[in-house]
Design a protein around this motif. Structure first.
Motif, PDB file in Angstrom:
ATOM      1  N   ALA A   7     -37.565 -85.994 -58.604  1.00  0.00           N
ATOM      2  CA  ALA A   7     -36.766 -86.755 -57.645  1.00  0.00           C
ATOM      3  C   ALA A   7     -37.625 -87.884 -57.097  1.00  0.00           C
ATOM      4  O   ALA A   7     -38.464 -87.677 -56.220  1.00  0.00           O
ATOM      5  CB  ALA A   7     -36.272 -85.850 -56.519  1.00  0.00           C
ATOM      6  N   GLU A   8     -37.442 -89.078 -57.640  1.00  0.00           N
ATOM      7  CA  GLU A   8     -38.283 -90.232 -57.313  1.00  0.00           C
ATOM      8  C   GLU A   8     -37.436 -91.497 -57.439  1.00  0.00           C
ATOM      9  O   GLU A   8     -36.846 -91.742 -58.492  1.00  0.00           O
ATOM     10  CB  GLU A   8     -39.484 -90.279 -58.262  1.00  0.00           C
ATOM     11  N   ASP A   9     -37.363 -92.305 -56.357  1.00  0.00           N
ATOM     12  CA  ASP A   9     -36.505 -93.483 -56.384  1.00  0.00           C
ATOM     13  C   ASP A   9     -37.192 -94.718 -56.959  1.00  0.00           C
ATOM     14  O   ASP A   9     -36.549 -95.749 -57.149  1.00  0.00           O
ATOM     15  CB  ASP A   9     -35.946 -93.784 -54.991  1.00  0.00           C
ATOM     16  N   ASP A  10     -38.481 -94.627 -57.245  1.00  0.00           N
ATOM     17  CA  ASP A  10     -39.186 -95.720 -57.900  1.00  0.00           C
ATOM     18  C   ASP A  10     -39.113 -95.487 -59.414  1.00  0.00           C
ATOM     19  O   ASP A  10     -39.742 -94.557 -59.931  1.00  0.00           O
ATOM     20  CB  ASP A  10     -40.653 -95.749 -57.444  1.00  0.00           C
ATOM     21  N   GLY A  34     -32.087 -88.173 -52.807  1.00  0.00           N
ATOM     22  CA  GLY A  34     -32.113 -86.790 -52.351  1.00  0.00           C
ATOM     23  C   GLY A  34     -30.836 -86.028 -52.612  1.00  0.00           C
ATOM     24  O   GLY A  34     -30.871 -84.834 -52.928  1.00  0.00           O
ATOM     25  N   ARG A  35     -29.701 -86.680 -52.473  1.00  0.00           N
ATOM     26  CA  ARG A  35     -28.429 -85.997 -52.734  1.00  0.00           C
ATOM     27  C   ARG A  35     -28.332 -85.595 -54.192  1.00  0.00           C
ATOM     28  O   ARG A  35     -27.904 -84.478 -54.517  1.00  0.00           O
ATOM     29  CB  ARG A  35     -27.274 -86.925 -52.351  1.00  0.00           C
ATOM     30  N   VAL A  50     -40.427 -81.839 -58.528  1.00  0.00           N
ATOM     31  CA  VAL A  50     -41.373 -82.850 -58.056  1.00  0.00           C
ATOM     32  C   VAL A  50     -40.569 -83.776 -57.152  1.00  0.00           C
ATOM     33  O   VAL A  50     -39.661 -84.467 -57.607  1.00  0.00           O
ATOM     34  CB  VAL A  50     -42.004 -83.623 -59.230  1.00  0.00           C
ATOM     35  N   LEU A  51     -40.906 -83.801 -55.875  1.00  0.00           N
ATOM     36  CA  LEU A  51     -40.015 -84.361 -54.855  1.00  0.00           C
ATOM     37  C   LEU A  51     -40.703 -85.443 -54.033  1.00  0.00           C
ATOM     38  O   LEU A  51     -41.643 -85.158 -53.276  1.00  0.00           O
ATOM     39  CB  LEU A  51     -39.547 -83.216 -53.934  1.00  0.00           C
ATOM     40  N   ASP A  59     -33.660 -87.614 -47.390  1.00  0.00           N
ATOM     41  CA  ASP A  59     -35.095 -87.727 -47.678  1.00  0.00           C
ATOM     42  C   ASP A  59     -35.662 -86.399 -48.160  1.00  0.00           C
ATOM     43  O   ASP A  59     -35.021 -85.355 -48.077  1.00  0.00           O
ATOM     44  CB  ASP A  59     -35.871 -88.293 -46.491  1.00  0.00           C
ATOM     45  N   GLY A  60     -36.888 -86.485 -48.694  1.00  0.00           N
ATOM     46  CA  GLY A  60     -37.486 -85.310 -49.311  1.00  0.00           C
ATOM     47  C   GLY A  60     -37.716 -84.152 -48.361  1.00  0.00           C
ATOM     48  O   GLY A  60     -37.601 -82.984 -48.755  1.00  0.00           O
TER      49      GLY A  60
END
Length: 225
Positions: A7-10, A34-35, A50-51, A59-60
Motif C-alpha cells: 500500500a504505497e501512493d508513490d 488506504g481504502r 507493506v503499509l 492513512d496508514g
C-alpha cells in the motif's frame, strides 16, 4: 512463495518494492490508497502488508488500527513505511500494532530483509506449540494468539503478544531489552529499544502494573500472580 500487499501512493516506490518482492518469488498486489488497502486485505488476507503511513482516503495509521481490531486480520504482519523520522511517530506506529517500522529513504534490500524476518516469524508462530502457557493468573495461548488474565480475555497487539510469550517462557528470568527486542522484532530489523518499554507500559495497563517487574539497568521479568 508468500502473498504481499503493498500500500504505497508513490508509483515509483511501489514499483521498486514490487520488483524486489517478485524477484524473491512472492506474489505482489499494489494499491495506492488506504481504502483500497483495506478492501484488498479483506478480499484475500495476505501473508504481509507493506503499509505507507501517508496515503489518501485513509492513512496508514488508521488502516493499521482498523485491521488490528478486525477478526481475521488482527495478527496480519504489518511493515510500516514513513517519511516521519521522529521517535514519537515510530512508537505510535508500534503502539497501534505495526510489527516493524522503516523510515524513508530506505534501502530496498533492507526492506526485503525485514519482510523476510516478519514472514519467518509469522510461519514460526503458526507452527508453535498449541498448548497454552499459564503463569499464575496469566494464560498465553500460542495456537490462538490469545491472552487471558484472571479469567478475562485481553486484547493485545502482535508485539505485545510476542513480548509476553518470551517472558512467560521463563517466569522470573530477567530478559534484557535486546533479548526482548529480538523476540518482538526478529534479528533482521532495527527498532529502538524504547519500543520494548512502550509494549511493557501498555501491558501493565491491560493486565496488572505489578505483573512485569523492571530490573533497572537490565530489563524486565514476569512475576507470577
Amino acid at each position: 512463495m508468500s502473498r504481499i500487499v503493498v500500500a504505497e501512493d508513490d508509483p515509483k516506490q511501489a514499483e521498486l518494492i514490487r520488483r524486489y518482492a517478485v524477484a524473491e518469488g512472492h506474489e505482489v498486489t499494489v494499491v495506492g490508497d488506504g481504502r483500497a488497502a483495506l478492501d484488498e486485505v479483506r478480499r484475500r488476507t495476505p501473508d504481509l502488508l507493506v503499509l505507507d503511513v501517508m496515503m489518501p482516503r485513509v492513512d496508514g495509521m488508521d488502516v493499521c488500527r482498523i485491521l488490528r481490531g478486525s477478526p481475521g486480520t488482527e495478527h496480519l504482519p504489518i511493515l510500516m513505511l514513513t517519511a516521519r523520522r521522529s521517535e514519537d511517530d515510530l512508537l505510535l506506529g508500534l503502539d497501534l500494532g505495526a510489527d516493524d517500522y522503516l523510515t524513508k529513504p530506505y534501502s530496498p534490500r533492507e526492506l526485503m530483509a525485514r519482510a523476510r524476518s516478519l514472514l519467518r516469524r509469522s510461519r514460526l508462530s503458526s507452527t508453535a506449540s498449541p498448548h497454552p502457557v499459564a503463569v499464575g493468573a496469566l494464560t498465553v495461548s500460542p495456537a490462538t494468539h490469545s491472552v487471558s488474565f484472571r479469567g478475562e480475555d485481553v486484547e493485545v497487539t502482535p508485539g505485545e503478544f510476542a513480548l509476553l510469550a518470551a517472558l512467560t517462557s521463563e517466569p522470573g528470568r530477567v530478559f534484557t531489552r535486546d533479548q526482548l527486542l529480538r523476540a518482538v522484532h526478529g534479528l533482521d530489523g532495527y527498532v529502538s529499544r524504547r519500543s520494548v518499554d512502550v509494549h511493557v507500559v501498555q501491558l501493565r495497563k491491560k493486565l496488572d502494573a505489578s505483573l512485569i517487574r523492571t530490573v533497572y539497568g537490565v530489563g524486565y521479568a514476569l512475576v507470577a500472580t
